[in-house]
Scaffold this active site. Structure first.
Site, short mmCIF file in Angstrom:
data_model
loop_
_atom_site.label_atom_id
_atom_site.label_comp_id
_atom_site.label_asym_id
_atom_site.label_seq_id
_atom_site.Cartn_x
_atom_site.Cartn_y
_atom_site.Cartn_z
N ASP A 23 0.85 -1.19 0.00
CA ASP A 23 0.00 0.00 0.00
C ASP A 23 0.89 1.25 0.00
O ASP A 23 1.64 1.48 0.94
CB ASP A 23 -0.90 -0.03 1.24
N ASP A 27 -4.09 3.88 2.75
CA ASP A 27 -5.53 3.64 2.94
C ASP A 27 -5.82 2.21 3.34
O ASP A 27 -6.99 1.82 3.47
CB ASP A 27 -6.32 4.02 1.68
N ASP A 31 -1.92 -1.23 -3.87
CA ASP A 31 -2.23 -0.48 -5.08
C ASP A 31 -1.10 -0.61 -6.10
O ASP A 31 -0.06 -1.22 -5.84
CB ASP A 31 -2.51 0.98 -4.75
N ASP A 100 -5.13 -10.87 -15.58
CA ASP A 100 -6.26 -11.78 -15.44
C ASP A 100 -7.33 -11.43 -16.46
O ASP A 100 -7.61 -10.25 -16.70
CB ASP A 100 -6.85 -11.66 -14.03
N ASP A 205 -9.60 -16.76 -16.17
CA ASP A 205 -10.36 -17.23 -15.01
C ASP A 205 -11.47 -18.19 -15.44
O ASP A 205 -12.25 -17.88 -16.35
CB ASP A 205 -10.94 -16.02 -14.28
N GLU A 259 -7.43 -21.22 -16.34
CA GLU A 259 -7.86 -21.86 -15.10
C GLU A 259 -9.07 -22.71 -15.43
O GLU A 259 -10.08 -22.19 -15.92
CB GLU A 259 -8.21 -20.82 -14.03
N HIS A 331 -4.11 -17.20 -5.12
CA HIS A 331 -5.02 -16.40 -4.31
C HIS A 331 -6.24 -17.17 -3.82
O HIS A 331 -6.98 -16.69 -2.97
CB HIS A 331 -5.48 -15.18 -5.11
N ASP A 332 -6.45 -18.38 -4.35
CA ASP A 332 -7.60 -19.20 -3.97
C ASP A 332 -7.23 -20.38 -3.09
O ASP A 332 -8.11 -21.17 -2.72
CB ASP A 332 -8.31 -19.74 -5.22
#
Length: 565
Positions: A23, A27, A31, A100, A205, A259, A331-332
């Site tokens: 970050d 915030d 990013d 992605d 995806d 994927e 990430h899954d």
């Protein structure tokens, strides 16, 4: 058999989940400028490609996989100018950027969906709408029994249109109607738009869900994902991807990886063989080893021989036609050290063992942010700690199905399985919030960041990070680790995974032996290899060169030898 050379076969891919990486503005949300600040770290690791999770404009109901505008950047991540700077900085470091591509569904906030629910003639059939029925009380009943991957029915009734729409994931993610020519053309135009901006490929995806069986019949109610036989690898899948390749992808030198839930070796050869529309495909068979009785929201024991059978099937099955993807984490998926290693007593050893596994098999390795540090699962003490819509939905479903009263009754399985484990902030140093942010992080930081962080590991030559660096360099130096044939030496051994890689060249045959000990004890094993001499190329214990014929392996030990005739 030596595969045809391609840059994406020789690459190592590093996956960045932007929300949790770095970050820059305080915030609490990662990013694009934060990624730019840390690019030297990624480049120093030695990787070749960055796969960037979605940064498109989105309501963030599923952390960016619900896209409301394919050609805009989500405000919290920055601007299109920030993205363009990122691309330039990646290329300046001799790396490539893969984006992605999420085109099975959009957000329900996408302009296409808003117009479709209003029956705008141009967009009326952009999504999959059905009337359904009514129950004895006159309430709407879904058109069939298909289930969402996130739990519950795959259908949502829309009051404005007066019909149900299909959503194979969250209710905020309506499935596009790929039977509509205009939908396909809009998607192809979007792909072209990004390729013209200079990106180097796509991770696609759930791409094998685009084609649904005509008539949308009921699915087997006892299947792992009810209805999946009618929407996975549907009748038009290959034709859709062939058209995407012919019209757009084939005009660029890019990398494509799909994927693909419930993917088989046979289907992989169709999608990503020499004549297929894609370069590679992700399967999930090895990520289900710790499911109890095939149930995702449960935890069971796993066995090394079963892992080897899966790896053998894919290594052998794609040897002549196709190319493997090699990964433990994304990430899954929960953190691999917490699933397949010894996080409490042997975290470094098991993290480096698992790294050796993905970097020495035949295929393109994928490393997920923090994997190179040996990051672990976190504790999720209350449901309020969770951010993952999938975990929250299934926690509620488990409570209801099992008749439990409290989250504590399902905390262990939900905490083990939640995708939030992969999404805790990257652990940069031992300062507050692990150096991820000066603000309040959007998701909890794993408290072990004071012991596990990038700053400490970069300074430690024996760290997980520096082990990854050495092994990535070894793979770059040794063609045999990229293109060599694979042979499993001990398919039935309970704790040792040993295999060779062999590559015929004009100068002779290059051979490498890899021995991996998946256990917290010691094991002496005789390896069935013939050689006149051997050199220890690497390992996660500090050892002198030792004979690879009969070896005694320490807890979670990994060794890589070069063999000479």
């Amino acid at each position: 058999m030596t595969a045809e050379r391609d840059w994406w076969k020789e690459a190592v891919v590093y996956q960045i989940y932007p929300r949790s990486f770095n970050d820059s503005d305080g915030d609490g949300v990662g990013d694009l400028q934060g990624i730019i600040e840390r690019l030297d770290y990624v480049a120093d690791l030695g990787v070749d490609v960055i796969w960037l999770n979605p940064v498109y404009d989105s309501p963030q109901k599923d952390n960016g996989y619900d896209i409301s505008d394919y050609q805009a950047i989500y405000d919290d991540f920055g601007t299109m100018a920030d993205w363009e700077t990122l691309l330039a900085e990646v290329h300046d470091r001799d790396m490539r950027l893969v984006m992605d591509l999420v085109v099975n569904h959009t957000s329900d906030q996408h302009e296409w969906f808003r117009k479709s629910r209003q029956r705008d003639p141009e967009y009326e059939d952009y999504y999959i709408w059905r009337e359904g029925g009514t129950d004895e009380d006159g309430e709407p009943v879904p058109p069939n029994n298909w289930e969402s991957f996130f739990g519950g029915s795959a259908w949502e009734y829309d009051e404005e249109r007066g019909e149900f729409f299909l959503h194979l994931y969250d209710t905020s993610q309506p499935d596009l109607n790929w039977r509509n020519d205009a939908v396909r053309q809009d998607v192809f135009d979007t792909i072209e738009w990004w390729l013209k901006k200079g990106i180097d490929g796509f991770r696609m995806d759930v791409i094998n869900l685009l084609s649904k069986v005509e008539g949308l019949p009921d699915g087997d109610p006892d299947s792992e994902w009810v209805g999946s036989e009618h929407f996975i690898d549907g009748p038009e899948m290959l034709s859709y991807l062939d058209a995407m390749d012919e019209q757009v992808l084939s005009n660029y030198d890019v990398m494509t990886v799909g994927e693909m839930p419930q993917l088989t070796v046979e289907s992989a050869r169709e999608y990503a063989g020499a004549d297929g529309p894609l370069d590679m495909a992700f399967h999930f068979q090895h990520t289900k080893l710790d499911y109890a009785d095939g149930e995702r929201w449960s935890v069971g024991d796993w066995s090394l021989p079963e892992l080897k059978r899966i790896i053998d099937r894919w290594q052998d099955g794609l040897a002549a036609d196709g190319w493997n993807t090699l990964y433990w984490e994304n990430h899954d998926q929960p953190r691999s050290v917490s699933r397949y290693g010894g996080p409490e007593n042997y975290r470094r050893e098991s993290a480096t063992l698992l790294g050796t596994f993905v970097l020495t098999l035949r295929g393109t390795p994928y490393i997920y942010q923090g994997q190179e540090l040996g990051m672990t699962n976190a504790d999720w003490e209350t449901m309020d700690d969770l951010r993952d819509v999938d975990a929250i939905n299934h926690a509620r479903e488990l409570l209801d199905r099992e008749g439990f009263d409290d989250y504590d009754d399902v905390k262990d399985v939900v905490g083990y399985r939640t995708r939030d484990n992969a999404r805790t902030p990257m652990q940069w140093d031992d300062s507050e919030n692990a150096g991820f942010t000066d603000g309040t992080p959007w998701i909890q930081v794993n408290p072990n960041y004071r012991e596990i962080n990038a700053a400490d590991q970069q300074a430690d030559p024996d760290s997980v990070y520096n082990y990854y660096r050495r092994l990535i360099q070894l793979r770059a130096d040794k063609d045999v680790l990229v293109y060599g044939d694979y042979t499993d030496l001990l398919p039935d051994h309970e704790t040792v995974f040993a295999f060779t890689r062999a590559l015929s060249t004009d100068a002779g045959t290059e051979r490498v032996l890899v021995a991996l000990h998946f256990d917290d004890g010691t094991e002496t094993v005789e390896l069935p290899v013939e050689y006149a001499d051997a050199t220890l190329l690497g390992g996660n214990y500090n050892r002198d060169d030792v004979d690879p014929g009969t070896v005694t392996l320490a807890p979670y030990e990994a060794r890589v030898y070069e063999l000479f005739d």
